[in-house]
Write an enzyme that holds these catalytic residues in place. Structure first.
Site: not given
Ligand code: G1P
Ligand code: ZN
Length: 543
Positions: A113-114, A277, A279, A281-282, A376
């Site tokens: 992801s990010h 981000d 991948d 999705d954000r 997302k």
């Molecule tokens: C964080 C975000 C949450 C999201 C997740 C995956 O999780 O707060 O909304 O779904 O990343 O992208 P957290 O680190 O708060 O558990």
């Molecule tokens: Zn992502």
């Protein structure tokens, strides 16, 4: 086809988190590490075995090597067909779309992801089920249990294939269809949004910048924004996916997408700015000199859904994660739609989407989406915004302010305390949980506590219960403080404190957020004893 069976041993640390198995690349490079996990997917997932498997990733370092291994293991396990994004590239929402379109047996998505990418950074793998969504807990648990007992995996003695040429190749007896990574996704977007209207907006001189952060959305954004919608070439910046994201942190927020934020708040700011981000999705959305909070964005998309052809009259309900601001609830109430509050994490929306109970959903953490896929979707949110801007021909700031005038403003902030001592963080939450029973009715400064609890979710579709999802303290005027520990952090614990105040009066809609929330922030700090327990004077990150 000669299948080889390789003897292996369990690693014991392959428990997938909410977003799959995420580790440093170096860990994934350990002999058999990736192989074990992939074999455990095939050992446990037997739904629709004759359907194709979708494979792709965000292009980060190790993506290509991982895909070659996955293809051989898939073939050796009797998989008959793989649909692979060209060059091994698929954004997470595009992968979700392909799984659904091809009635696939699921998908293997490679991404962290990010998180940063590169030889010393992160890599990840996750399995998505045939509905296109992240595997639910019972599936990830089954895979994890298998990783604890694995003693062999199957593979083929075959060379790597060319991942870049479109068309069909064989790995053993398995067909691999290498497909354009972008077109099916772009076609889906074209069905949901009014591309003619958006094209006219760009023709009228509307200017935007999309910052792909050298991550996966570059090719998607170029095809959709510049090729199909006629935005000027150069609208998409940092559009070439790089294995290390150019050394950046591909997370679209005001800290990591600073270059974009500075541009949108600078003298030559365009009308609209957005980023996505690693991948895809954000999303982050900005207007000229204006930041839209993800919570407001969800509420606003819901309120304006009738302007997008794919959603006009088609909204069954809205869901938001518990810590996300209650702005969307007000829209749902006005539109007479059900509104669901779910625990943090996209997977909780899956059941609601599959059951048709909701159409739109979102999280405060820059995630927004709908029933078009089961992830997302960053670019989708950007296109939804463009559709609204094209239909209304007002600025982002005007549209958001008008929204606040109608619904009131939910001032909102998140304070993160990263890498704090895990024991201290757990004690902090435990103490709040014990104290919550005594809080209702108490006066804290100018706020009266209405309710306080540790959020417990009863899934309305399968009646499963998820307890201990975060401490909620609700005040009589609709304000809220929420505390929870991150489930994705990698170092110590991350305490997240979410603070929200409702302001109906338009004369008070232009305050600085931290100032508007100052009293509640102070209450939140004192109530939890954050300074005393964590030793921190201030949050690591304020969003
Ligand atoms: C964080 C975000 C949450 C999201 C997740 C995956 O999780 O707060 O909304 O779904 O990343 O992208 P957290 O680190 O708060 O558990
Ligand atoms: Zn992502």
């Amino acid at each position: 086809m000669s299948v080889e069976t390789i003897t292996t041993q369990p690693f014991k640390d392959q428990k997938p988190g909410t977003s799959g198995l995420r580790k440093k690349v170096k860990v994934f490079e350990t002999p058999n590490y990736l192989e074990n996990f992939v074999q455990c997917i095939f050992d446990t997932q037997h739904e629709q075995p004759d359907a194709p498997l979708v494979v792709g990733g965000d292009g980060r370092y190790y993506n290509r090597q991982a895909i070659q291994k996955i293809l051989r293991i898939a073939a050796a396990n009797g998989c008959t067909r793989v649909i692979l994004g060209q060059g091994g590239i698929l954004s997470t929402p595009a992968a979700s779309n392909l799984i659904r379109q091809h009635n696939a047996r699921g998908g293997i998505i490679l991404s962290a992801s990010h998180n940063p990418g590169g030889p010393d950074e992160d890599f990840g793998i996750k399995f998505n089920t045939p509905n296109g969504g992240p595997a639910p807990e019972k599936v990830t648990e089954a895979i994890y249990t298998a990783t604890l007992h694995i003693n062999r995996y199957h593979t083929l003695d075959e060379p790597d294939i060319d991942l870049d040429t479109l068309g069909q190749v064989l790995v053993g007896d398995m067909e691999v269809d290498i497909v354009d990574s972008v077109s099916a996704y772009a076609d889906l977007m074209e069905r949901l949004f009014d591309f003619d209207q958006i094209r006219a907006l760009f023709q009228s001189g509307f200017r935007m910048r999309f910052d792909a952060m050298h991550a996966v959305t570059g090719p998607y954004a170029r095809e959709i924004l510049e090729n199909r919608l006629g935005a000027p070439v150069g609208t998409v910046v940092n559009g070439v996916p790089l294995e290390d994201f150019g050394g950046g942190h591909p997370d679209p927020n005001l800290v990591y997408a600073k270059e974009l934020a500075d541009y949108l708040f600078g003298p030559d700011a365009p009308d609209f700015g957005a980023a996505s981000d690693g991948d895809g999705d954000r999303n982050m959305v900005l207007g000229r000199h204006f930041f839209v909070t993800p919570s407001d964005s969800l509420a606003l998309l819901a309120a304006n859904a009738a302007l997008a052809p794919g959603y006009n009259g088609n909204i069954s309900g809205i869901a938001r994660s518990m810590p996300t601001s209650q702005a969307a609830d007000r829209v749902a109430a006005k539109l007479g739609l059900p509104c669901y509050e779910t625990p943090t994490g996209w997977k909780f929306f899956g059941n609601l989407l599959d059951a048709g109970k909701i159409t739109l959903c979102g999280e405060e953490s820059f995630g927004t989406g709908s029933d078009h896929v089961r992830e997302k979707d960053g670019l989708w949110a950007v296109l939804f915004w463009l559709n609204i801007l094209a239909a209304r021909r007002q600025s982002v700031a005007e549209i958001v302010r008008e929204h606040w005038r109608i619904y009131g403003r939910n001032y909102y902030t998140r304070h993160d305390y990263e890498a704090v001592d895990s024991t201290a963080a757990n004690e902090l939450v435990d103490t709040l949980r014990s104290a919550s029973a005594t809080l209702p009715g108490q006066q804290l400064g100018s706020y009266t506590v209405d309710y306080a609890d540790d959020f417990r979710y009863l899934d309305p579709v399968d009646a499963s219960v998820s307890a201990n999802q975060g401490i909620r303290i609700g005040f009589k005027d609709g304000s809220r403080i929420v505390y929870r520990l991150s489930g994705t952090g990698t170092q110590g614990a991350t305490l997240r404190v979410y603070i929200e105040a409702y302001e109906p009066d338009p004369a008070k809609h232009d305050l600085d957020t931290q100032q508007a929330l100052a009293e509640l922030i102070d209450i939140a700090n004192r109530l939890a004893g954050i300074r005393e327990r964590t030793g921190r004077e201030a949050p690591t990150v304020i969003t």
